[in-house]
Structure formats: C-alpha cells, structure tokens
Enzyme design. Structure first.
Site, PDB file in Angstrom:
ATOM      1  N   HIS A 106      34.186  35.262 130.134  1.00 41.20           N
ATOM      2  CA  HIS A 106      34.447  36.297 129.065  1.00 41.20           C
ATOM      3  C   HIS A 106      33.775  37.631 129.653  1.00 41.20           C
ATOM      4  O   HIS A 106      32.725  37.438 130.291  1.00 41.20           O
ATOM      5  CB  HIS A 106      33.841  35.726 127.783  1.00 41.20           C
ATOM      6  CG  HIS A 106      33.676  36.355 126.603  1.00 41.20           C
ATOM      7  ND1 HIS A 106      32.850  37.366 126.282  1.00 41.20           N
ATOM      8  CD2 HIS A 106      34.737  36.111 125.554  1.00 41.20           C
ATOM      9  CE1 HIS A 106      33.299  37.744 124.831  1.00 41.20           C
ATOM     10  NE2 HIS A 106      34.225  36.993 124.858  1.00 41.20           N
ATOM     11  N   ASP A 153      27.124  30.063 130.686  1.00 45.91           N
ATOM     12  CA  ASP A 153      27.665  30.698 129.253  1.00 45.91           C
ATOM     13  C   ASP A 153      28.266  29.700 128.515  1.00 45.91           C
ATOM     14  O   ASP A 153      29.461  28.940 128.749  1.00 45.91           O
ATOM     15  CB  ASP A 153      28.787  31.851 129.488  1.00 45.91           C
ATOM     16  CG  ASP A 153      29.561  32.071 128.318  1.00 45.91           C
ATOM     17  OD1 ASP A 153      29.364  31.444 126.982  1.00 45.91           O
ATOM     18  OD2 ASP A 153      30.294  33.144 128.340  1.00 45.91           O
ATOM     19  N   GLN A 210      31.730  28.319 124.590  1.00 47.63           N
ATOM     20  CA  GLN A 210      32.871  27.478 124.291  1.00 47.63           C
ATOM     21  C   GLN A 210      32.746  25.845 124.517  1.00 47.63           C
ATOM     22  O   GLN A 210      33.595  25.128 124.462  1.00 47.63           O
ATOM     23  CB  GLN A 210      34.079  27.789 125.057  1.00 47.63           C
ATOM     24  CG  GLN A 210      34.625  29.018 124.631  1.00 47.63           C
ATOM     25  CD  GLN A 210      35.054  29.457 123.287  1.00 47.63           C
ATOM     26  OE1 GLN A 210      35.467  28.449 122.629  1.00 47.63           O
ATOM     27  NE2 GLN A 210      35.409  30.706 122.813  1.00 47.63           N
ATOM     28  N   LYS A 230      30.437  29.410 116.828  1.00 40.42           N
ATOM     29  CA  LYS A 230      31.733  28.673 117.341  1.00 40.42           C
ATOM     30  C   LYS A 230      31.240  27.274 117.164  1.00 40.42           C
ATOM     31  O   LYS A 230      32.192  26.205 117.390  1.00 40.42           O
ATOM     32  CB  LYS A 230      31.882  29.006 118.672  1.00 40.42           C
ATOM     33  CG  LYS A 230      32.308  30.597 118.996  1.00 40.42           C
ATOM     34  CD  LYS A 230      32.480  30.730 120.579  1.00 40.42           C
ATOM     35  CE  LYS A 230      32.291  32.296 120.818  1.00 40.42           C
ATOM     36  NZ  LYS A 230      33.457  33.071 120.253  1.00 40.42           N
ATOM     37  N   CYS A 232      39.055  39.003 125.548  1.00 37.41           N
ATOM     38  CA  CYS A 232      37.929  39.448 126.041  1.00 37.41           C
ATOM     39  C   CYS A 232      37.886  38.779 127.527  1.00 37.41           C
ATOM     40  O   CYS A 232      36.724  38.674 127.782  1.00 37.41           O
ATOM     41  CB  CYS A 232      36.535  39.188 125.149  1.00 37.41           C
ATOM     42  SG  CYS A 232      36.630  40.290 123.510  1.00 37.41           S
TER      43      CYS A 232
HETATM   44  N1  C6P Z   1      34.755  34.405 122.619  1.00 36.48           N
HETATM   45  C1  C6P Z   1      36.988  33.969 121.658  1.00 36.48           C
HETATM   46  O1  C6P Z   1      37.931  34.293 120.936  1.00 36.48           O
HETATM   47  P1  C6P Z   1      29.681  36.208 121.145  1.00 36.48           P
HETATM   48  O2  C6P Z   1      30.494  37.307 120.586  1.00 36.48           O
HETATM   49  O3  C6P Z   1      28.232  36.694 121.463  1.00 36.48           O
HETATM   50  O4  C6P Z   1      29.226  35.183 119.744  1.00 36.48           O
HETATM   51  O5  C6P Z   1      30.146  35.111 121.932  1.00 36.48           O
HETATM   52  C2  C6P Z   1      30.898  35.808 123.244  1.00 36.48           C
HETATM   53  C3  C6P Z   1      31.512  34.866 124.103  1.00 36.48           C
HETATM   54  C4  C6P Z   1      30.818  34.601 125.215  1.00 36.48           C
HETATM   55  N2  C6P Z   1      31.294  33.831 126.227  1.00 36.48           N
HETATM   56  C5  C6P Z   1      32.424  32.863 125.893  1.00 36.48           C
HETATM   57  C6  C6P Z   1      33.000  31.946 126.945  1.00 36.48           C
HETATM   58  C7  C6P Z   1      33.178  33.276 124.582  1.00 36.48           C
HETATM   59  O6  C6P Z   1      34.296  32.657 124.339  1.00 36.48           O
HETATM   60  C8  C6P Z   1      32.606  34.334 123.747  1.00 36.48           C
HETATM   61  C9  C6P Z   1      33.466  34.489 122.563  1.00 36.48           C
HETATM   62  C10 C6P Z   1      35.648  34.545 121.326  1.00 36.48           C
HETATM   63  O7  C6P Z   1      37.117  33.594 122.800  1.00 36.48           O
HETATM   64  C11 C6P Z   1      35.468  36.057 120.808  1.00 36.48           C
HETATM   65  S1  C6P Z   1      35.826  37.161 122.072  1.00 36.48           S
END
Ligand code: C6P
Length: 423
Positions: free
Chosen positions: A140, A217, A220, A243, A381
């Site tokens: 991401h 990270d 997910q 999430k 993203c």
């Molecule tokens: N992915 C998706 O629709 P935040 O925004 O900080 O809570 O998470 C960012 C982020 C970082 N790593 C991974 C693997 C992610 O999937 C995400 C967020 C969302 O896939 C929104 S772009």
C-alpha cells in the site's frame, strides 16, 4: 491419536462451526439492515473500512454519556475512569496480538501514522546514507511513500522484492536482495489490492539472519488471521482499528520494548515528557513517549470492544467462514465471461480484485452500487501493484465476517447487468 481424542476434535470442530452463525452475527451490525436504491445493502468494501457492531457503537456512546474526560491528567473521578478504560484498551490490544506487555502498544492514528513513526524515528536513530530498506512490489502507498521520503531526506537505498504473475512474493529474489547493508524489511502481511498472504515468519527469519529489523503492515491481516507477534518473530507490527470492526482515528504500532525505547520521539507535546525546561526536555519511556497530545480516547475504548467482539467469535472461526466465502466467490466470478481475477496467489485472504472486458472498474463499481452492492474501484492506493499487472485500476470485493454466499450471488447478478450494459 485415540478414538476418543478424534471424537473430541471432531466435536470441537462442529462446535466452532455452530458458534459461527452468520445470521446471528449480522444481527449485531445495525448498518447492514438497510436498502440502497431500493435494494438490500451488500457491503463488500471491508478492506477499506469494516462496519462496527452494536457493542462498539454503544461502548463509545457510553463513554460520552457517562465518563468522558481527558486521560492521564485529571485527579477527578471521570478522568481516572477514562484513563482506566483507555489503558484497559491497550491491554486488550496487547493480549490480542500476544505482545509481551501493554508497554509495547503505541496508539497511533492508524497504520499510516504507525509506519511514518517508524520511518521517522527508526530512520533518525539507526539509518545512515547507503543503508538499505526492503519493501515489496505489492505494498500500500502507506508502506512505500514514507520510505521514499526517508530516502530523499537521509540517503537510504530502497529495494523492492518482486512478485510473480499470481501475486506471490518471489522468495528467491528476496534472498538475493538481503545483504550486510539491509537494516529494515518493511512488508505487508496481506496485500490490500490482491489479497496475497505473505509468509512473514520466513521473511523475518531471513531478515534477522543478516541483522535487519522487520516491520509488518498488518492493516489487512488482523481482521482475517490470528496474529501472534512473538510467534511471527517480527520487530514492529502496524494496524488500523477501522478495518477490524472498530472506529476510525485510531490504530496500533506494536514494537519490541527495548527497540521502541531506543527510538527518539516522533512528535513533541504534552503527555510524552518526564520534565521540560526552556532549555531541554526529558521523555517518558515507551509507549507514552510516542503519544504526544490528547489521544483518541473514545476510539481506543471502541477498538478494545471490537477486539472483544472478534475474540469472542474466534479468529479461527472467522477465517474458516471467510475462506468458504472466498472459495465460493472465486469460483463464481471465474465463471463470468470476460472477467479476470487479478491476484491468484496460493495463500489469500478474502479479497478478490478483478477487471471486466470493456468496462472500466469505476463503471463496474457505479453499476453495482445501483444494485445495492458496495465494492471499491480504483488503484486501491497500490499503484505499483496495478502497474505490475498492467492495469490502471480494478474492482475489488473485500469480504468480512458478516458476508454470505447469497451476497456473492447478488454481486454476480450485478455483474451480469454490467455485462449487459458494456457487453
Ligand atoms: N487500505 C483499502 O481500501 P490507514 O488509512 O492508515 O488506516 O491504512 C492504510 C493502509 C495501510 N496498509 C494497508 C495494507 C492498507 O490496506 C491500508 C488501507 C484501504 O485497501 C484504504 S486505501
């Protein structure tokens, strides 16, 4: 294994299946019971944000209605109660990921802030020009951009592990990238755009063999897999509450305590200091040294209750349920003529990205929306991942613990309309 042990195992398996009654689970989520454009809502955008169960919503209202106050500062009753609830949430997070102690849990705004914290603090403390950070091709943007910023600021070298045509990490290439200058491997646990589950335990073992640290990270991963940071053998693990069926505005950075304590603060302000004079400041130990200013108190309580919720259901039960949905969705979608699934790794979480001949993913998303089906369309993203597969966008159905096979059928019905429109 004796017969009685086998019977006990079978019964335990049957009980856990019974324990996961998806209709009962759905009843816990108020938002699911509505119509969109006259159609029952089918929410398949859990990878972006999953919905909150009633217990999470109620716990947050309860804070505002009965004991809301700032934490760590007041001697009065309400402040002490909210401090207890806030620190209690930290302990729940620690147990959830099997951290050695609650002092290893730093509350951040989300995964993005947690990774930026490591890039900034670890970067300042431990990285010199020419040192290497390794990421993968399916990150991401949150796990790409902070390292590029650090590269431009501090002269580190950024290396990328390739992925194959199915979306598996190429382990052979990874082994070759590792070397004496590798200081950090920062990699996703589950790829948000294509669903690949990365073998992080092996990734960490190889990184440690060259003396590098490992940041995962887990944005997910935590909603789908039982995560045990000690068993994984990693050094940092980041995830977001929203999430994981919790509220927005809060997330977690877990780090090994000695490592966290060796890092300089990320931001300065109230609550992170031991003593301040006009000349200099002394900082608290981790985790407080990384939590400048008033934290997301109510959201922390909500996250704690979300963790209670998924723990009560059982991560293994959730994973088994979602695995069934993923297999069903993969089979159904593969049968749609002109549809191509992007990301077919052997080990996947419940995420299916796809393209359709003649229809842009945004058109797919818009038509599905009119049938009540919410999916995400775009680059998620993860533009480098899209580039790797030669597409500029996909439509993505990301499943959660409350999704059903009937909802997959509704998705497929909606896709038939897309075909009619663009076919
Ligand atoms: N992915 C998706 O629709 P935040 O925004 O900080 O809570 O998470 C960012 C982020 C970082 N790593 C991974 C693997 C992610 O999937 C995400 C967020 C969302 O896939 C929104 S772009």
């Amino acid at each position: 294994m004796s017969d009685s042990m086998k019977t006990a195992e079978v019964l335990e398996g049957a009980n856990s299946m019974l324990a996961f009654d998806v209709e009962r689970v759905r009843a816990d989520f108020p938002i699911l019971h509505q119509e969109i454009y006259g159609q029952p809502l089918v929410y398949l955008d859990n990878g972006a944000s999953a919905q909150c169960p009633r217990a999470v919503i109620d716990s947050m209202s309860e804070v505002y209605e009965t004991y809301y106050a700032n934490v760590h500062r007041g001697v009065h009753y309400l402040s002490q109660r909210s401090t207890d609830a806030f620190e209690g949430a930290r302990e729940k997070v620690a147990r959830f990921i099997n951290a050695a102690s609650a002092d290893e849990i730093v509350f951040a705004r989300g995964t993005t802030e947690a990774i930026n914290l490591v890039a900034d603090s670890f970067g300042r403390a431990f990285l010199e020009p020419g040192d290497e950070v390794i990421i993968s091709h399916m990150e991401h943007h949150s796990n790409i951009v902070p390292w590029q910023l650090l590269r431009d600021r501090a002269g580190i070298v950024l290396k990328v592990i390739p992925i194959d045509d199915s979306g598996n990490l190429v382990m052979e290439a990874y082994r070759e990238l590792l070397g004496p200058r590798t200081k950090l491997v920062a990699i996703t646990h589950v790829a948000n755009s294509i669903g690949t589950i990365v073998p992080v335990k092996e990734v960490a073992r190889l990184a440690h063999a060259v003396g590098a640290k490992v940041l995962i990270d887990g944005a997910q991963a935590v909603p789908h897999l039982q995560v045990d940071v000690q068993d994984l053998g990693v050094d940092f693990y980041a995830f977001s509450s929203h999430k994981l069926y919790g509220p927005t505005g809060i997330g977690v950075l877990w780090g090994r305590f000695d490592l966290l304590n060796a890092l300089p603060p990320y931001q300065g302000g109230g609550d992170m200091i031991q003593r301040v004079t006009l000349e200099k400041s002394e900082f608290k130990a981790a985790p407080h040294r990384f939590e400048a200013g008033t934290p997301a108190i109510v959201e922390a309580v909500g996250l704690g209750v979300a963790i209670d919720y998924v723990t009560a259901l059982g991560l293994d039960n959730i994973a088994a349920h979602e695995h069934g949905i993923l297999a069903y969705a993969t089979a159904k979608l593969s049968a749609v003529e002109g549809l191509e699934i992007v990301g077919t790794a052997e080990d996947k979480a419940a995420i299916v990205s796809f393209t359709m001949l003649g229809a842009h993913p945004h058109d797919i998303g818009t038509i599905l929306d009119r049938t009540g089906v919410a999916v995400r369309a775009g680059h998620h993203c993860a533009e480098p991942t899209m580039d790797r597969f030669g597409v500029d966008a996909t439509a993505r159905a990301s499943f959660g613990l409350y999704n059903t096979r009937e909802e997959v059928d509704q998705l497929v019905e909606g896709l038939m309309l897309v075909k009619e429109f663009f076919g």
